[in-house]
Design an enzyme around this catalytic site. Sequence first.
Site, PDB file in Angstrom:
ATOM      1  N   SER A   1      -4.205   3.043  -4.563  1.00 35.02           N
ATOM      2  CA  SER A   1      -3.111   3.205  -3.619  1.00 35.02           C
ATOM      3  C   SER A   1      -1.959   3.913  -4.325  1.00 35.02           C
ATOM      4  O   SER A   1      -2.121   5.027  -4.803  1.00 35.02           O
ATOM      5  CB  SER A   1      -2.700   1.848  -3.028  1.00 35.02           C
ATOM      6  OG  SER A   1      -1.884   2.025  -1.888  1.00 35.02           O
TER       7      SER A   1
ATOM      8  N   GLU B   1      -8.280   9.008   0.029  1.00 34.56           N
ATOM      9  CA  GLU B   1      -8.334   7.889   0.966  1.00 34.56           C
ATOM     10  C   GLU B   1      -6.925   7.641   1.471  1.00 34.56           C
ATOM     11  O   GLU B   1      -5.958   8.152   0.904  1.00 34.56           O
ATOM     12  CB  GLU B   1      -8.895   6.636   0.282  1.00 34.56           C
ATOM     13  CG  GLU B   1      -8.081   6.117  -0.888  1.00 34.56           C
ATOM     14  CD  GLU B   1      -6.884   5.248  -0.510  1.00 34.56           C
ATOM     15  OE1 GLU B   1      -6.930   4.609   0.569  1.00 34.56           O
ATOM     16  OE2 GLU B   1      -5.913   5.211  -1.275  1.00 34.56           O
TER      17      GLU B   1
ATOM     18  N   HIS C   1      -8.665   1.415   0.927  1.00 36.87           N
ATOM     19  CA  HIS C   1      -8.130   0.123   1.346  1.00 36.87           C
ATOM     20  C   HIS C   1      -9.174  -0.670   2.127  1.00 36.87           C
ATOM     21  O   HIS C   1      -9.062  -0.877   3.344  1.00 36.87           O
ATOM     22  CB  HIS C   1      -6.865   0.326   2.174  1.00 36.87           C
ATOM     23  CG  HIS C   1      -5.693   0.828   1.389  1.00 36.87           C
ATOM     24  ND1 HIS C   1      -5.644   2.115   0.875  1.00 36.87           N
ATOM     25  CD2 HIS C   1      -4.540   0.229   1.010  1.00 36.87           C
ATOM     26  CE1 HIS C   1      -4.488   2.278   0.233  1.00 36.87           C
ATOM     27  NE2 HIS C   1      -3.801   1.145   0.309  1.00 36.87           N
TER      28      HIS C   1
END
Length: 345
Positions: free
Chosen positions: A140, A244, A315
């Site tokens: 992330s 992502e 995630h």
Amino acid sequence: MHDRRTAIAGLGALAAALALPLDKAGAKTSLRKPPRLRPGDTVGLIEPAGFTDDAFDLALVKETISAMGLVPKAAPHLTARYGYLAGKDKERAADVNAMYADDAVRAVFAVRGGWGCARILPYLDFDRIRAHPKLLIGFSDITALHMAFAAKAGFTTIHGPNAASSWGKLSWDSFRSIAFDGATPVYSNPQASDDRLVQRMWRTRTFRPGRATGRLLGGNLTVLTALMGTPYLPDFNGAILFIEDTDEAEYRIDRMLTQLSLGGVLGKLAGVVFGQCTDCRNNGPSYSGFTLSEVLQQHLEPLGIPAFQGALIGHVANQFSIPVGAQAEIDAAEGTIRILEAAVS
């Protein structure tokens, strides 16, 4: 697309010649390998972005690290808080610098993401970090550190679960394979357990079939595009981009991919893996725009390189550990990622 029947297969796959990154003068430099993890190793815990405000949550993180057979060492400012950040920028940067200077620490885990890693980049001592290669683990917002390390430190890191992640079996097996065993697995999505005639969960979608080999670079799309125009992005020439995201509407994914295209990144690539985009959908009752797959098709098909969507990166409860900077081969028709070199020494 074919059903995926194995999560991690083919340990000890073929090694490939290392495609070396370039320094500022254009000369080839060696990609350095951090040491592998061994039971009993001490590992650092940092919060370079958001804070954790529950002591019980941090206790669970330490238990998780201990369950791996490792010894957790908290950074000095691990429990600090400054607004929505885990301490002031220089404090969070000092924790990173300290962990890479500490000879007793063998690897560094980010406890969580959030926002804030990009703010500490100017305060990181990259000479010190470069001199002490150690695995950095997280995802992330940790993408900002992965990209900066790839650009300025020259050793592999691991885009994988944060220390506070759930660490299911697939996540743990994947991480152990890369970080402890120094293996070169083949990643493919597992067979889903949904009771359907044709599998729908964890499917991959091919935009351009074919195989491509290159250096794995990427992470969170939002964080990566926010680094455009800074000195903290590595050279993407010949790379395999993996990306992502989460909680981004289709038009924002479109906007960010457009930015990567206009900035010249997409045109340099050998291949693309778009992982999971969790809750990336406009749920408005009157929405009639492009779907996520249509947005990806518009950007990836014209590149003429192997590209697919759906790998377990991002995630999600279980995710693959991707060795950032290492060589890999993707097969877009099969939806596989074959790691071609060990991430650790």
